[in-house]
Design a protein around this motif. Structure first.
Motif, PDB file in Angstrom:
ATOM      1  N   SER A   1       0.811  -1.218   0.000  1.00  0.00           N
ATOM      2  CA  SER A   1       0.000   0.000   0.000  1.00  0.00           C
ATOM      3  C   SER A   1       0.843   1.267   0.000  1.00  0.00           C
ATOM      4  O   SER A   1       2.071   1.231   0.150  1.00  0.00           O
TER       5      SER A   1
ATOM      6  N   GLY B   1       1.704   5.213   1.605  1.00  0.00           N
ATOM      7  CA  GLY B   1       1.960   5.731   2.944  1.00  0.00           C
ATOM      8  C   GLY B   1       3.388   6.213   3.128  1.00  0.00           C
ATOM      9  O   GLY B   1       3.917   6.149   4.237  1.00  0.00           O
TER      10      GLY B   1
ATOM     11  N   GLY C   1      -2.943   6.365  -4.427  1.00  0.00           N
ATOM     12  CA  GLY C   1      -3.842   6.244  -3.287  1.00  0.00           C
ATOM     13  C   GLY C   1      -5.099   7.066  -3.407  1.00  0.00           C
ATOM     14  O   GLY C   1      -6.064   6.849  -2.667  1.00  0.00           O
TER      15      GLY C   1
ATOM     16  N   ASN D   1      -5.661   3.018  -2.445  1.00  0.00           N
ATOM     17  CA  ASN D   1      -4.391   3.092  -1.724  1.00  0.00           C
ATOM     18  C   ASN D   1      -3.834   1.720  -1.349  1.00  0.00           C
ATOM     19  O   ASN D   1      -2.700   1.615  -0.907  1.00  0.00           O
TER      20      ASN D   1
ATOM     21  N   SER E   1      -1.383   2.260   5.185  1.00  0.00           N
ATOM     22  CA  SER E   1      -1.984   3.559   4.885  1.00  0.00           C
ATOM     23  C   SER E   1      -2.492   4.215   6.166  1.00  0.00           C
ATOM     24  O   SER E   1      -2.700   3.565   7.185  1.00  0.00           O
TER      25      SER E   1
ATOM     26  N   ARG F   1     -11.132   2.842   1.423  1.00  0.00           N
ATOM     27  CA  ARG F   1     -10.390   1.740   2.043  1.00  0.00           C
ATOM     28  C   ARG F   1     -11.346   0.671   2.565  1.00  0.00           C
ATOM     29  O   ARG F   1     -11.140  -0.532   2.363  1.00  0.00           O
TER      30      ARG F   1
ATOM     31  N   THR G   1       3.626  10.146   7.169  1.00  0.00           N
ATOM     32  CA  THR G   1       3.774   9.534   5.838  1.00  0.00           C
ATOM     33  C   THR G   1       4.562  10.525   4.993  1.00  0.00           C
ATOM     34  O   THR G   1       3.992  11.344   4.289  1.00  0.00           O
TER      35      THR G   1
END
Length: 621
Positions: free
Chosen positions: A13, A15, A303, A307, A327, A356, A423
């Motif tokens: 993912s 992040g 994302g 994401n 994430s 998500r 992130t």
């Protein structure tokens, strides 16, 4: 039949570097249980794309027979690869990519002056310099060159041999088929799919070693309410499939020329171009609009659409999915700011959490629903293939071993602090990075026991991973670790929070002579009357100074940069800047600004970044 003998896909993912470091722990758990070499599709997003491409290039070396000292792939070699990734990737992360964006004054000036050169382009260059060039053994590797072709004696067995291909090409020109290879060989070729978002159409965009473009929307993913244009996948072999049918067509020469200039780092930079921080990465001359003018594709962070990278695995009909999810997750706010920016950000977080949640809902629903649908239902063919899935995320608390203390769903636990880590693409200390790796490793190990109980059952050899050293800190120095994880949510001034004495000393000591001299001067003149007089500046002079300042900062405006790109007489002027006094002033302003920023960044990298990394060592000396 073992589940993983079917098509296994792995999602990494988005992040930032937080996600990239987390995914290393997942890769370690997969390698340890001899699952990593069975992955056939590797779908990556944003920070996951940075680490995914890095790992993929090492696998490419191995499967093409170019890995030093290694004649053939084995499960232990995949363990060695992940150990190298663990060590070398962290060393590159600690170079602080975010700060290095502005270290070179010439590049900084170029970002200010040129519309087609942005922070995203600069990031692509830095990714090559610090991550990919050393593995690829070239200055920059093209996206078209990342496909994996085993040594010739192996590749010869898996060439495409259909009648149509044989008729159109000479026998020796028939291409190698990764699909046929993966059907027979135990060590799979992982198809790397780097996910971005096309802001023009609102659709997902995929970069692979075979094509670029938007995935086809058929069956479950095609709905009447979305009538936006679908940008067809353009293949590096010179063909594409039209919007209205599946007939292969040849692309134009100008399209092929553009495809030949797309670098792997461009794809990764587009996938990681977080909106509001990095501008979209444009690709010119891939498509044309109805008026036959250039349709500039503007690509942003993957994302924005997905994401987790699930769409790519579902499009590839992976029957077993493993999702490493680092994430950001929605945080409760008891006292919410109602400022315009805060509300917009909060609304965006709500939408991202909704996306998500839907992805996981869809993933969990497929195996059960497919069994209940009649075989004649067309939807059954679109969802039946998902047999099982396993996923980890940052809010989970491990259930065995030396665990990072919870709770994970509210403040007070280290797991919750870890999930709130920034992130970003700046430096991550040893404390931060090893905690991320260790947590992902612990969670993935637990999930894989249920996902694939027969994999290495009773014979899993625990490796000596470097990140396992954080277990001693978790057991014996939780206070220090907790402080680091709390500070880790901050994007700036982390050094001043972790080492305030030395940080403030380094700031104040150089200023001490100035401060002391100023205080002394005030003391000796404490009884002196100071008369303030107005400066003798006319209105005309004041307007002139304001105009100079305005011209100097003009390049900071995206609108102005667009004018210099599109307005013909402005483009003529900027091509000959020394013929215009205003452009001279602007150039001087840009040079001063760029040099000033570079000096600040240099000081940060050489002093404060090093202090931060030293304080964040696992064992302080």
């Amino acid at each position: 039949m073992s589940k993983v003998e079917n098509k296994l896909g792995l999602c990494l993912s988005g992040g930032g570097f937080r996600a990239a470091l987390f995914h290393i722990g997942t890769l370690a758990a997969l390698a340890e249980r001899e699952l990593l070499h069975k992955v056939e599709v590797l779908s990556t997003v944003s920070g996951g794309s940075i680490i995914g491409a890095y790992y993929y290039l090492k696998v490419k070396q191995l499967l093409e027979g170019k890995r030093p000292g290694c004649s053939a792939p084995t499960p232990s070699v995949y363990v060695d690869i992940v150990k190298e990734v663990e060590r070398d990737f962290l060393a590159a992360v600690q170079q602080n990519i975010r700060a290095r964006l502005f270290l070179n004054p010439v590049k900084t000036a170029k970002m200010l002056l040129e519309e087609d050169y942005s922070r995203s382009d600069r990031m692509a260059e830095l990714l090559d310099q610090h991550f990919y060039n050393s593995i690829a053994s070239v200055n920059r590797i093209k996206l078209a060159d990342i496909h994996i072709t085993p040594p010739s004696h192996i590749a010869e067995k898996y060439k495409k041999d259909t009648a149509r291909v044989a008729a159109e090409h000479k026998k020796e020109d028939i291409e190698f088929s990764a699909k046929k290879y993966n059907e027979c060989e135990p060590y799979k070729i992982p198809v790397l799919t780097i996910n971005a978002t096309c802001l023009n159409t609102g659709h997902p965009w995929e970069f692979t070693g075979s094509w670029v473009g938007e995935p086809k929307r058929k069956g479950l993913y095609q709905r009447e309410q979305n009538t936006n244009r679908v940008l067809p996948q353009l293949r590096f072999d010179g063909t594409y499939e039209g919007d209205e049918d599946d007939r292969k067509r040849n692309i134009e020469g100008w399209q092929q020329a553009t495809l030949d200039t797309i670098w792997l780092s461009d794809a990764v930079a587009a996938s990681a171009a977080v909106p509001g921080i990095f501008p979209p990465l444009p690709i010119h001359e891939l498509y044309r609009n109805s008026a036959k003018n250039d349709f500039v594709v503007e690509l942003s962070d993957g994302g924005v659409f997905d994401n987790q990278g699930l769409v790519a695995l579902l499009s590839a009909h992976c029957s077993c999915l493993i999702v490493s999810d680092a994430s950001g997750q929605f945080v409760d706010e008891s006292l919410l700011s109602t400022s315009l920016i805060s509300v917009v950000q909060r609304a965006n977080d709500v939408m991202m959490e909704r996306i998500r949640g839907y992805g996981y809902f869809d993933l969990g629903l497929r195996p059960d629903v497919s069994k209940k649908l009649p075989e004649s239902d067309p939807l059954r063919g679109e969802i039946y293939f998902v047999q099982d899935s396993a996923y980890t995320h940052l809010r989970e608390v491990a259930g065995s071993g030396v665990i990072l203390p919870g709770p994970g769903d509210k403040e007070g636990g280290m797991v919750y602090s870890l999930s709130g880590m920034r992130t970003d693409l700046d430096s991550f200390s040893d404390m931060e990075s090893t905690t991320l790796m260790y947590q992902a490793y612990s969670l993935a190990t637990e999930k894989l026991r249920d996902f694939c109980p027969e994999c290495g059952q009773g014979a899993v050899k625990i490796q000596r991973w470097g990140f396992l050293e954080i277990a001693d800190v978790i057991k014996n120095d939780q206070l220090r670790l907790a402080k680091h994880l709390i500070v880790a949510r901050n994007k700036f001034f982390k050094t001043f929070r972790l080492a305030p004495v030395i940080s403030w000393t380094l700031v104040l000591v150089p200023l001490a002579p100035v401060i002391i001299a100023s205080l002394y001067r005030l003391y000796i003149n404490r009884e002196t009357c100071i008369e303030l007089t107005l400066p003798g500046v006319t209105v005309a002079e004041l307007c002139g100074y304001a105009l100079i300042a305005l011209i100097a900062i003009m390049p900071m405006s995206a609108k102005v940069r667009a004018w210099f790109k599109t307005v013909r007489w402005l483009r003529t002027l900027i091509q000959n800047p020394f013929t215009n006094a205003g452009l001279k002033i602007m150039g001087i302003g840009v040079a001063i600004l760029s040099l000033s920023v570079s000096i600040v960044v240099f000081i940060h990298l050489k002093i404060f970044n090093l202090i931060f990394l030293k304080v964040g060592k696992l064992k302080l000396k």
